[in-house]
Design a protein around this motif. Structure first.
Motif, short mmCIF file in Angstrom:
data_model
loop_
_atom_site.label_atom_id
_atom_site.label_comp_id
_atom_site.label_asym_id
_atom_site.label_seq_id
_atom_site.Cartn_x
_atom_site.Cartn_y
_atom_site.Cartn_z
N LYS A 1 0.87 -1.18 0.00
CA LYS A 1 0.00 0.00 0.00
C LYS A 1 0.90 1.22 0.00
N VAL A 2 0.51 2.24 -0.73
CA VAL A 2 1.32 3.46 -0.75
C VAL A 2 0.45 4.63 -0.28
N GLU A 3 0.96 5.35 0.68
CA GLU A 3 0.25 6.56 1.13
C GLU A 3 1.23 7.73 1.04
N ILE A 4 0.69 8.90 0.72
CA ILE A 4 1.57 10.03 0.47
C ILE A 4 1.18 11.22 1.33
N ALA A 5 2.17 11.78 2.00
CA ALA A 5 1.97 13.05 2.72
C ALA A 5 2.75 14.10 1.93
N SER A 6 2.05 14.75 1.02
CA SER A 6 2.72 15.72 0.15
C SER A 6 2.54 17.11 0.71
N ILE A 7 3.64 17.80 0.90
CA ILE A 7 3.57 19.18 1.37
C ILE A 7 3.69 20.09 0.15
N GLU A 8 2.62 20.72 -0.21
CA GLU A 8 2.65 21.59 -1.40
C GLU A 8 3.04 23.00 -0.99
N ARG A 9 3.99 23.54 -1.69
CA ARG A 9 4.41 24.92 -1.42
C ARG A 9 4.31 25.68 -2.73
N GLN A 10 3.11 26.14 -3.03
CA GLN A 10 2.84 26.70 -4.36
C GLN A 10 3.56 28.02 -4.61
N ASP A 11 4.01 28.67 -3.57
CA ASP A 11 4.74 29.92 -3.77
C ASP A 11 6.24 29.71 -3.99
N GLU A 12 6.66 28.47 -3.87
CA GLU A 12 8.07 28.15 -4.06
C GLU A 12 8.29 27.67 -5.50
N PRO A 13 9.54 27.67 -5.96
CA PRO A 13 9.79 27.08 -7.28
C PRO A 13 9.58 25.57 -7.24
N PRO A 14 9.21 24.98 -8.37
CA PRO A 14 9.05 23.52 -8.40
C PRO A 14 10.40 22.82 -8.52
#
Ligand code: FES
Ligand code: FES
Lengths: 158, 746
Positions: free
Chosen positions: B688-701
């Motif tokens: 099983k795969v679970e993801i805790a993604s921290i999105e920082r939309q103001d930062e560069p990708p």
């Protein structure tokens, strides 16, 4: 010895000439019918990339001489549906975005089509078991499982 | 034969009025690849020009040109999303052309998870430049200050209403001609419409219905099927060839030989395969590979091209000497194969002046250079076009197959077969046997703890192949044909992530760079970073254990980087990690259970962490990874579902590499030549795969294509220790090794 083989592919009957009656069905489908759904992955019956339905059974077309498929109903990925009118399993794969490179996906869908025809409400464990001989190198398994489950429930509803 | 063998229905697929090569999603790509030249003439490609990346069309469509290619990773849609937002265009008007040396700028190979971070960012800046420029022109045209203008669907409107003007009208007949302005203002994250949304990929419907044209599906009129007869040993040379042995096979056109390079050419694919299987040839004996059982001793013995330092701080040797407690451990990571699902394939055509090569290569421009040098051509005489292949996770066999096809096409000039397209398709054994391998890696670590259990000193030694600029990967077309290597592709910066990403006052990382790896080495997803992080994070676990500390808390104690700490915490929290809880599972059951954690920052970019849960079957020694929770911070997220797809894929692929995969060889050749001898993880064992993604939309990708992979092997390793109390240090963790380890403990 060149031989004529009468095949029924995706509902239409066609006769093709093969130089060697042992020519695997895979190459006839791809090169003479331009059906690119089935893929060459190993030619050894180990990976499932070449899977087609023969009289409703999932078969490895890389290891099935074309002559042995004569007179039987062959269905390829293209025979299930089109981008405009996808089969429920194809639709479920789109909904789940269950593709990375997608090279294995023909086998995943064809194997699932044969499986879901017999088991209409499979558990996740049963799907894992049904697909255990289909390999995927990109690791799309998690999504493929979700797509097959979704297809089962959509088809059950439909 | 039944008509022309499998030619694709070409003409019918041309959408009416589509004058140019266009939308990835709307047309058959084989058609696009076959007639790919825009009516507007040759494309500009300098990296500093906006028009190199963007073409505005009168009907309001914008084409994006990128040298990066979508290897099944989803960058195609992601880059389109970035452009659509930057230009305020609906996504349906944006299309993408990738990897065509005549049309796309050279943005480097598609490697290192840089497609969004570097190439995407460059295209985004080009789009911002174009938008800024077009707004200025609209301002003059409409007599309204630019600040009072807005863009809707490619039309510029005064904010207060009134007459508008479209991008196409503003440009008129003059194509865009603009230097990229690094200062051109980009949109604010808050104003994005499609960036940050899970837009479905355009290639998926075609891929699930058999209408997407893969490299392996390209069939051109008059195409000849070729199979390469590979030597029976890595360094064997051809002594003699019995052409008569294949003469009876109908469809075989000829056996082509150049030194030790042999290709069977046939009208029909099966005839080529039969010829390949039947041909009799005599080769020299060659037994130059090391003994596999002594592989790591061989690495340690060298010879080395150089020994240098990847990073140093303070005085590691002195601090080790004065540490309260000292520890050391040696880890190794097996040689592995890309094991792509579809063996490498390429088509090449030589018209007497130009060589056109279709390839699934991740490096169209480098492949052009290699092919041009091999044949003594100028680079503009070679065009390399990308078509999707089976997923490749680094430099596999595509570049060899491309050069082989080009070499055959070139040799045939002046014969009755001249000018016909040549399709080289490797067999499964060719791919497993001859793809350049992820090199075996040996890592020796030492650390010293101070009185409070903190790390006072750390020293590491790595035995790895030569890397960047030192040792290009030889191309098989040239080595078989006896042409001096003129290759430019090298195994990349595999020494990255050799330094632990923690606050450690004294450390030293030493690299022993081998003159020659045992087999051709290349990069496979997260090359070096994965092996290095595996050893560092497993050793970190050993130290935490020695210090009597919780592994998450111990890492946090040494981690001053707040973004890193946040990712580690996020993974731990989502996994339900409780300090001190269930440090080791019950050990007398048939199944032992454990959990482990790992953290890393991939280079100076994406932060990742993983909590893995495993079950170990005591009797069989089989490990099952049941769950992986991944913490991930790659800055701005362009397409969350695309990101999730990549992370899930990395977890499954890397669990496979951790538990199962190892290339085997004898003194002459690779012996793991199929899926039975080189198995990979299958459905019953997928976690099983679970993801805790921290999105920082103001930062560069940043990148996301190979970052999560680095924390999987150590997280699994640490979970195995948690379950069994036994520290394993040699990847893969096969049942035999587990049984031996458990027996050793008992
Ligand atoms: S190609 Fe038929 S099973 Fe692999
Ligand atoms: S999606 Fe690439 S092999 Fe399965």
């Amino acid at each position: 010895m060149a031989t004529d083989v009468a095949l029924t592919v995706n509902g239409s009957a066609r006769t093709v000439r093969v130089e060697d009656p042992q020519t695997p069905l895979l190459y006839v489908l791809r090169n003479q019918f331009a059906l690119n759904g089935p893929k060459y992955g190993c030619g050894l019956g180990q990976c499932g990339a070449c899977t087609v339905l023969v009289d409703g059974e999932a078969r490895r077309s890389c290891s099935l001489p074309a002559a042995q498929a004569a007179g039987r109903a062959i269905t390829t990925l293209e025979g299930l549906g089109t981008p405009e009118n996808p089969h429920p399993i194809q639709k479920a794969f789109i909904s789940e975005q269950a593709v990375q490179c997608g090279y294995c996906i023909n086998g995943m869908i064809m194997q699932s089509a044969a499986f879901l025809a017999k088991n209409k409400a499979p558990s996740e464990a049963e799907i894992r078991e049904a697909l255990k001989d289909n390999l995927c190198r990109c690791g799309t398994h998690v999504r493929i499982l979700a797509a097959v489950q979704r297809a089962a429930s959509d088809m059950g509803r439909g | 034969m039944d008509g022309t063998p499998g030619t694709l229905p070409r003409r019918g697929l041309l959408a009416a009025g589509a004058a140019l090569v266009v939308a990835f999603s709307l047309r058959n790509e084989a058609e696009a690849q076959e007639k790919p030249v825009p009516t507007s003439g040759p494309r500009p490609v300098p990296l500093g020009r906006a028009e190199s990346f963007l073409a505005f069309h009168r009907d309001g469509r914008v084409e994006v040109f990128t040298g990066k290619v979508d290897l099944g990773t989803g960058i195609r849609i992601a880059i389109m999303q970035m452009v659509a937002d930057e230009l305020d265009l609906p996504l349906s008007r944006v299309s993408l052309i990738e990897g065509d040396t005549d049309l796309t700028p050279d943005q480097g190979p598609t490697w290192g998870s840089l497609s969004i971070q570097v190439a995407g960012a460059a295209i985004r800046q080009a789009a911002a430049t174009a938008r800024h420029h077009l707004l200025a022109r609209a301002s003059a045209h409409l007599g309204v200050p630019a600040a009072n203008l807005i863009v809707l669907d490619g039309n510029v409107h005064p904010r207060v209403g009134g007459a508008s003007v479209s991008f196409a009208e503003l440009l008129g007949d003059a194509p865009l001609a603009l230097a990229v302005d690094r200062e051109a203002p980009r949109k604010r994250a808050a104003d994005y419409q499609v960036v940050g949304k899970s837009i479905p990929r355009p290639d998926v419907p075609g891929k699930v219905t058999g209408t997407h044209t893969y490299m392996q599906d390209l069939r051109l009129p008059g195409m000849i099927h070729a199979r390469i007869v590979f030597p029976p040993a890595v360094g064997a040379r051809l002594v003699s060839l019995d052409e008569g042995s294949v003469r009876g096979i109908p469809g075989v056109l000829r056996v082509l030989r150049r030194e030790s390079f042999i290709a069977i050419l046939a009208e029909d694919e099966w005839a080529a395969i039969r010829g390949h299987d039947t041909l009799r040839a005599e080769w020299t004996r060659w037994e130059g590979l090391p003994e596999q059982a002594k592989l790591y001793e061989t690495l340690r013995a060298g010879p080395f091209a150089k020994t240098d330092t990847a990073g140093a701080k303070g005085d590691a040797a002195a601090a080790l000497g004065t540490s309260a407690r000292r520890f050391e451990a040696t880890y190794d990571f097996a040689m592995q194969s890309h094991a792509s699902m579809g063996p490498s394939c390429a088509v090449a055509q030589w018209d007497g002046r130009r060589m056109t090569v279709w390839s699934a290569t991740q490096a169209t421009h480098w492949t052009r250079l290699e092919v041009a040098r091999m044949l003594g051509l100028e680079q503009p005489q070679v065009r390399v076009l990308y078509l999707d292949g089976a997923g490749c996770y680094g430099r596999n066999g595509h570049e060899d197959a491309a050069a082989q096809a080009a070499l055959i096409a070139h040799i045939l000039a002046g014969t009755e077969l001249a000018g016909r397209p040549i399709r080289v398709q490797w067999m499964r054994a060719d791919e497993h046997g001859w793809d350049p391998k992820g090199p075996p890696t040996l890592i020796a670590l030492k650390a010293g703890l101070d009185a409070s259990g903190n790390i006072a000193a750390w020293s590491s030694e790595y035995w790895i192949p030569q890397t960047t600029e030192l040792a290009p990967i030889e191309n098989l077309a040239l080595s078989f044909a006896g042409i001096a290597q003129k290759t430019v592709i090298n195994p990349g910066n595999i020494h990255n992530n050799a330094v632990p990403g923690y606050e450690i006052p004294n450390h030293l990382a030493t690299l022993h760079r081998l003159t020659e790896p045992p087999l051709r080495a290349s990069w496979i997803r997260s090359p070096g970073r994965m092996q290095n992080a595996y050893a560092i994070e497993a050793f970190m676990d050993e130290l935490a254990h020695a210090a009597g500390a919780d592994p998450v808390a111990y890492r946090l104690r040494h981690l001053k980087d707040e973004r890193g700490a946040a990712v580690l915490r996020a993974a731990a929290e989502k996994a339900g990690w409780r300090e001190g809880q269930a440090a080791q599972g019950p050990k007398d059951d048939a199944i032992l259970r454990g959990r482990g954690v790992a953290y890393a920052r991939y280079e100076a970019r994406t932060y990742i962490a993983c909590v893995a849960e495993v079950e170990v079957e005591r009797a069989s020694g089989k490990i099952r990874v049941t769950r992986c929770v991944v913490g991930h911070d790659c800055g701005q997220v362009i397409n969350p579902d695309g990101l999730a797809n990549q992370i899930e894929g990395q977890v499954v692929q890397t669990v496979s590499r951790t538990l199962i995969e190892e290339v085997t060889f004898d003194r002459s050749r690779v012996t793991s030549l199929d899926w039975a001898s080189y198995p990979i993880l299958t459905f019953p064992d997928v976690p099983k795969v679970e993801i805790a993604s921290i999105e920082r939309q103001d930062e560069p990708p940043w990148g996301a294509g190979e970052m999560a992979a680095v924390v999987i092997p150590p997280a699994v390793s640490n979970a195995v220790f948690d379950a069994t109390g036994v520290r394993m240090r040699s990847i893969p963790y096969t049942p035999e090794k587990v049984r031996a380890a458990l027996a050793g403990r008992a």
